[in-house]
Design a protein around this motif. Structure first.
Motif, short mmCIF file in Angstrom:
data_model
loop_
_atom_site.label_atom_id
_atom_site.label_comp_id
_atom_site.label_asym_id
_atom_site.label_seq_id
_atom_site.Cartn_x
_atom_site.Cartn_y
_atom_site.Cartn_z
N ASN A 1 0.80 -1.22 0.00
CA ASN A 1 0.00 0.00 0.00
C ASN A 1 0.84 1.28 0.00
O ASN A 1 0.29 2.37 -0.16
CB ASN A 1 -0.95 0.01 1.20
N THR A 2 2.14 1.14 0.17
CA THR A 2 3.00 2.33 0.04
C THR A 2 3.23 2.67 -1.43
O THR A 2 3.75 3.73 -1.74
CB THR A 2 4.35 2.11 0.73
N SER A 3 2.86 1.75 -2.32
CA SER A 3 2.99 2.01 -3.76
C SER A 3 1.77 2.79 -4.24
O SER A 3 0.64 2.48 -3.84
CB SER A 3 3.10 0.68 -4.52
N PRO A 4 1.94 3.79 -5.11
CA PRO A 4 0.81 4.62 -5.53
C PRO A 4 -0.16 3.93 -6.48
O PRO A 4 -1.30 4.35 -6.61
CB PRO A 4 1.48 5.81 -6.22
N GLU A 5 0.27 2.87 -7.15
CA GLU A 5 -0.63 2.23 -8.13
C GLU A 5 -1.42 1.10 -7.45
O GLU A 5 -0.94 0.49 -6.50
CB GLU A 5 0.17 1.71 -9.33
N PRO A 6 -2.64 0.83 -7.95
CA PRO A 6 -3.49 -0.18 -7.31
C PRO A 6 -3.32 -1.60 -7.85
O PRO A 6 -3.88 -2.53 -7.29
CB PRO A 6 -4.90 0.34 -7.63
N PHE A 7 -2.57 -1.75 -8.95
CA PHE A 7 -2.55 -3.04 -9.62
C PHE A 7 -1.81 -4.11 -8.82
O PHE A 7 -2.14 -5.29 -8.94
CB PHE A 7 -1.91 -2.88 -11.01
N SER A 8 -0.83 -3.70 -8.01
CA SER A 8 -0.12 -4.69 -7.20
C SER A 8 -1.05 -5.31 -6.17
O SER A 8 -0.95 -6.50 -5.86
CB SER A 8 1.10 -4.05 -6.52
N ASN A 9 -1.98 -4.51 -5.62
CA ASN A 9 -2.96 -5.06 -4.68
C ASN A 9 -3.83 -6.12 -5.34
O ASN A 9 -4.08 -7.18 -4.77
CB ASN A 9 -3.87 -3.95 -4.14
N ILE A 10 -4.31 -5.79 -6.54
CA ILE A 10 -5.18 -6.72 -7.26
C ILE A 10 -4.44 -8.01 -7.59
O ILE A 10 -4.94 -9.12 -7.38
CB ILE A 10 -5.73 -6.07 -8.54
N GLY A 11 -3.22 -7.87 -8.11
CA GLY A 11 -2.44 -9.05 -8.47
C GLY A 11 -2.13 -9.92 -7.28
O GLY A 11 -2.24 -11.16 -7.35
N LEU A 12 -1.74 -9.29 -6.16
CA LEU A 12 -1.42 -10.06 -4.97
C LEU A 12 -2.66 -10.76 -4.41
O LEU A 12 -2.60 -11.92 -3.99
CB LEU A 12 -0.82 -9.13 -3.91
N SER A 13 -3.79 -10.07 -4.44
CA SER A 13 -5.03 -10.65 -3.93
C SER A 13 -5.46 -11.86 -4.77
O SER A 13 -5.85 -12.90 -4.23
CB SER A 13 -6.15 -9.61 -3.92
N VAL A 14 -5.37 -11.72 -6.08
CA VAL A 14 -5.73 -12.84 -6.97
C VAL A 14 -4.79 -14.02 -6.73
O VAL A 14 -5.23 -15.18 -6.67
CB VAL A 14 -5.68 -12.40 -8.45
N ALA A 15 -3.50 -13.74 -6.57
CA ALA A 15 -2.53 -14.81 -6.31
C ALA A 15 -2.84 -15.52 -4.99
O ALA A 15 -2.75 -16.75 -4.89
CB ALA A 15 -1.12 -14.24 -6.28
N GLU A 16 -3.23 -14.74 -3.97
CA GLU A 16 -3.59 -15.35 -2.68
C GLU A 16 -4.82 -16.23 -2.81
O GLU A 16 -4.86 -17.35 -2.28
CB GLU A 16 -3.83 -14.25 -1.65
#
Length: 203
Positions: free
Chosen positions: A124-139
């Motif tokens: 969440n320290t990253s300004p873009e939201p795509f890492s959250n989505i990718g990590l959530s899908v991977a989980e």
């Protein structure tokens, strides 16, 4: 065979997405693919509740900062769910005392939850939201895959879960500075809201 590997894997998965674990176990038991799942997890009301909550988590878990708020709320829920599922599995198997199984499942769920929550704070320290989505899908895919694997191959699945848990702990340690940055940013936002409320003129 001892149910301990299945208990450990279910605890690890519960720390990441407890609702998915309950839903998957319940569906596997209800469809007759395994006889390791207790009847209480196969009840229609349990499956419906788990399904609805899983959908809620699937959305909340992909939104920056909302995911961390969701994790905070589930700091108690996920370990408790891990302990309950583990105890139920042990009770169905009869090869492990339910109290011991609950302790293993709850502790493992707490550890994996802390890894998940810490990783999300860093992301969440990253300004873009795509890492959250990718990590959530991977989980989500990881939980579904490993729980499904554990139903038929509990020992190899437990080994995979243990390796992932150990790697997760190492990653959180390496990301400690980013996690501290997230906590400082959240504290600053809370202070800004408090100050704004304090200077707001009365209506």
């Amino acid at each position: 065979m001892s149910v301990l590997p299945l208990v450990f894997t279910s605890g690890w998965a519960s720390g990441i997405n407890a609702y998915a674990v309950v839903l998957l176990f319940g569906l596997y038991g209800a469809t007759g693919l395994t006889d390791e799942v207790p009847e209480s997890l196969q009840r229609p009301d349990v499956l419906i509740a788990a399904g609805v909550l899983f959908l809620c988590e699937a959305v909340a878990d992909k939104i920056p900062y909302v995911d961390s708020l969701w994790d905070s709320v589930h700091t108690v829920i996920r370990p408790v769910a891990g302990a309950v599922v583990a105890a139920l599995l042990a009770g169905e198997s009869g090869s492990l005392p339910e109290l011991a199984a609950g302790a293993v499942g709850g502790t493992t769920a707490l550890l994996s939850h802390l890894v998940k929550a810490g990783t999300r704070m860093a992301v969440n320290t990253s300004p873009e939201p795509f890492s959250n989505i990718g990590l959530s899908v991977a989980e989500d895919l990881g939980v579904a895959g490993i729980v499904s694997f554990a139903i038929f191959h509990p020992l190899p699945a437990a080994i995979i879960a243990a390796v992932l848990l150990a790697l997760g702990i190492v990653v959180v340690i390496l990301l400690a500075s980013r996690i501290r940055r997230f906590l400082r940013r959240r504290a600053q936002r809370r202070e800004e809201r408090r100050l704004a409320a304090a200077v707001r003129p009365p209506e």
